[in-house]
Write an enzyme that holds these catalytic residues in place. Sequence first.
Site, PDB file in Angstrom:
ATOM      1  N   GLU A  32       0.786  -1.293   0.075  1.00  9.04           N
ATOM      2  CA  GLU A  32       0.008   0.027   0.019  1.00  9.04           C
ATOM      3  C   GLU A  32       0.709   1.249   0.035  1.00  9.04           C
ATOM      4  O   GLU A  32       0.696   2.241  -0.537  1.00  9.04           O
ATOM      5  CB  GLU A  32      -0.989  -0.080   1.349  1.00  9.04           C
ATOM      6  CG  GLU A  32      -2.051   1.117   1.215  1.00  9.04           C
ATOM      7  CD  GLU A  32      -3.083   0.598  -0.108  1.00  9.04           C
ATOM      8  OE1 GLU A  32      -3.160  -0.292  -0.614  1.00  9.04           O
ATOM      9  OE2 GLU A  32      -3.762   1.658  -0.173  1.00  9.04           O
ATOM     10  N   HIS A  34       3.653   1.955  -1.578  1.00  8.56           N
ATOM     11  CA  HIS A  34       4.203   2.154  -3.021  1.00  8.56           C
ATOM     12  C   HIS A  34       2.766   2.595  -3.695  1.00  8.56           C
ATOM     13  O   HIS A  34       2.875   3.450  -4.582  1.00  8.56           O
ATOM     14  CB  HIS A  34       4.549   0.928  -3.751  1.00  8.56           C
ATOM     15  CG  HIS A  34       5.756   0.310  -3.266  1.00  8.56           C
ATOM     16  ND1 HIS A  34       5.935  -1.002  -2.458  1.00  8.56           N
ATOM     17  CD2 HIS A  34       6.860   0.524  -3.180  1.00  8.56           C
ATOM     18  CE1 HIS A  34       7.085  -1.425  -2.173  1.00  8.56           C
ATOM     19  NE2 HIS A  34       7.873  -0.303  -2.635  1.00  8.56           N
ATOM     20  N   ASP A 147      11.364   6.659   3.587  1.00  7.59           N
ATOM     21  CA  ASP A 147      12.881   6.783   3.337  1.00  7.59           C
ATOM     22  C   ASP A 147      13.365   8.079   3.309  1.00  7.59           C
ATOM     23  O   ASP A 147      13.616   8.820   2.426  1.00  7.59           O
ATOM     24  CB  ASP A 147      13.350   6.135   2.104  1.00  7.59           C
ATOM     25  CG  ASP A 147      12.741   4.578   1.971  1.00  7.59           C
ATOM     26  OD1 ASP A 147      13.574   3.882   2.756  1.00  7.59           O
ATOM     27  OD2 ASP A 147      11.831   4.248   1.428  1.00  7.59           O
ATOM     28  N   GLN A 150      16.683   9.479   1.860  1.00  9.46           N
ATOM     29  CA  GLN A 150      16.632   9.225   0.451  1.00  9.46           C
ATOM     30  C   GLN A 150      15.845  10.376  -0.250  1.00  9.46           C
ATOM     31  O   GLN A 150      16.584  10.875  -1.287  1.00  9.46           O
ATOM     32  CB  GLN A 150      15.928   7.899   0.258  1.00  9.46           C
ATOM     33  CG  GLN A 150      15.678   7.679  -1.269  1.00  9.46           C
ATOM     34  CD  GLN A 150      15.073   6.139  -1.604  1.00  9.46           C
ATOM     35  OE1 GLN A 150      15.993   5.276  -1.584  1.00  9.46           O
ATOM     36  NE2 GLN A 150      13.912   6.275  -1.754  1.00  9.46           N
ATOM     37  N   VAL A 173       2.962   5.335   4.902  1.00  8.35           N
ATOM     38  CA  VAL A 173       1.652   4.464   4.891  1.00  8.35           C
ATOM     39  C   VAL A 173       2.208   3.447   6.176  1.00  8.35           C
ATOM     40  O   VAL A 173       2.934   2.813   6.038  1.00  8.35           O
ATOM     41  CB  VAL A 173       1.328   4.132   3.806  1.00  8.35           C
ATOM     42  CG1 VAL A 173       0.080   2.988   4.075  1.00  8.35           C
ATOM     43  CG2 VAL A 173       1.010   4.963   2.731  1.00  8.35           C
TER      44      VAL A 173
HETATM   45  P1  AMP Z   1      11.157   0.610  -2.253  1.00  3.12           P
HETATM   46  O1  AMP Z   1      10.552  -0.340  -3.248  1.00  3.12           O
HETATM   47  O2  AMP Z   1      11.492   0.314  -0.922  1.00  3.12           O
HETATM   48  O3  AMP Z   1      12.529   1.224  -2.930  1.00  3.12           O
HETATM   49  O4  AMP Z   1      10.320   1.958  -2.412  1.00  3.12           O
HETATM   50  C1  AMP Z   1       9.697   2.686  -3.363  1.00  3.12           C
HETATM   51  C2  AMP Z   1       9.432   3.927  -2.981  1.00  3.12           C
HETATM   52  O5  AMP Z   1       8.321   3.530  -1.985  1.00  3.12           O
HETATM   53  C3  AMP Z   1      10.295   4.863  -2.138  1.00  3.12           C
HETATM   54  O6  AMP Z   1       9.985   6.383  -2.554  1.00  3.12           O
HETATM   55  C4  AMP Z   1       9.734   4.639  -0.807  1.00  3.12           C
HETATM   56  O7  AMP Z   1       9.937   5.893  -0.005  1.00  3.12           O
HETATM   57  C5  AMP Z   1       8.309   4.555  -0.796  1.00  3.12           C
HETATM   58  N1  AMP Z   1       7.866   3.929   0.226  1.00  3.12           N
HETATM   59  C6  AMP Z   1       7.840   2.592   0.652  1.00  3.12           C
HETATM   60  N2  AMP Z   1       7.300   2.246   1.766  1.00  3.12           N
HETATM   61  C7  AMP Z   1       6.464   3.463   1.954  1.00  3.12           C
HETATM   62  C8  AMP Z   1       5.582   3.622   2.989  1.00  3.12           C
HETATM   63  N3  AMP Z   1       5.307   2.582   3.907  1.00  3.12           N
HETATM   64  N4  AMP Z   1       5.047   4.733   2.764  1.00  3.12           N
HETATM   65  C9  AMP Z   1       5.003   5.577   1.874  1.00  3.12           C
HETATM   66  N5  AMP Z   1       5.962   5.735   1.079  1.00  3.12           N
HETATM   67  C10 AMP Z   1       6.740   4.197   1.101  1.00  3.12           C
END
Ligand code: AMP
Length: 277
Positions: A32, A34, A147, A150, A173
Site C-alpha cells: 500500500e 507504494h 525513506d 533518500q 503509510v
Molecule cells: P522501495 O521499493 O522500498 O525502493 O520504495 C519505493 C518508494 O516507495 C520509495 O520512494 C519509498 O520511500 C516509498 N515507500 C516505501 N514504503 C513506503 C511507505 N510505507 N509509505 C510511503 N512510501 C513508501
Amino acid sequence: MKIVKNIADFNRLRPQLTAPLGFVPTMGYLHEGHLVLVRRAREENPSVAVSIFVNPTQFGPKEDFAQYPRDPERDLALLEKEGTDIVFMPSAEEIYPPGFDSWVEVGKITEKLEGAARPGHFRGVATVVAKLFNIVRPDKAYFGQKDAQQLVVIQKMTADLDMGIEVVAVPTVREPDGLAMSSRNTYLNTEERKQAVVLYQALTLAQKLYGEGERDAKAILKQMTALIGQQPLAEIEYISIADAETLDELDELKPPALVSMAVRFGKTRLIDNLVVG
Ligand code: AMP
C-alpha cells in the site's frame, strides 16, 4: 498498461505519453505504501510510469540483495489496477552493462544516518535514480517520506544537477498498529513483527515529549532508547534527532526536526522516522 524491459522499447513508447508524466521508482514487492505514491501520481498527471528494479549497487556486500523479496506478476496486477500507463522493469545488465563506470555522488548529507550505517548506499541510489530519470524523463517523481534521507538526497541531486524534475514527498503509510509498511516486513517472524511496533511507539513518544515542551534531544533520545529496550528482540543500530534539511544532529530540538532510527530484529533491519515540530 505497457510493460517494457529495455531502454530502446521505452524510448519507442515515450512519445505516446501525454505530458506531464508522473514517475514512481520502486524495487517491487509492492504494498500500500507504494500504491499511495502511484495514486498520487495518477491524480496529478495524465501519464504515469512506474519502475520495478532491485538495484544491486545500493546494497552492501553483506546485505539482502539476493534475498530481497520479488513478485513481479503480483506487482503488475496491482499496477494495472491503479491505472499505470507504463511499467519499466529492466534487468541488471540493461542498467549496468559491462564497462559501466559513472557514478553520482551527493555530498555531506549522504555521510550521515543511513549513509554512515550503509557505506555506498546513497551512491547506488543516486546513480540509479539519475539513470531512471534520464531514461523515463518524467516531469514529476514521487518518493516516500518513509525513506526520509533518500528523499533529501534525491531533492538535493535534482536541484544541484538542474534535472528539472519536481520531487514530490508522500507521507508514510502504516499498518493499523503503526508499523511503517515495507517490503522487508515480510522477513519478520510472528514475535519480531509484534515487537516491531516499538519503532512507531518511540517516534510517537518523541512527538509527545516535544508537545509537552521537551527540547533537549539527548533527553528525548534517552526515553526513546529505554522504550525500545523493553522489546527483547530489538537492537538499535542508530537513533537520531537531526535537522530535517542538513541532517546535522541537534542538541536542542528545533522544528522541523527529523527523528529517525534503524533497528534490527534478528536478521531484519527496519528504518522509520517522523518529522517533529
Ligand atoms: P522501495 O521499493 O522500498 O525502493 O520504495 C519505493 C518508494 O516507495 C520509495 O520512494 C519509498 O520511500 C516509498 N515507500 C516505501 N514504503 C513506503 C511507505 N510505507 N509509505 C510511503 N512510501 C513508501
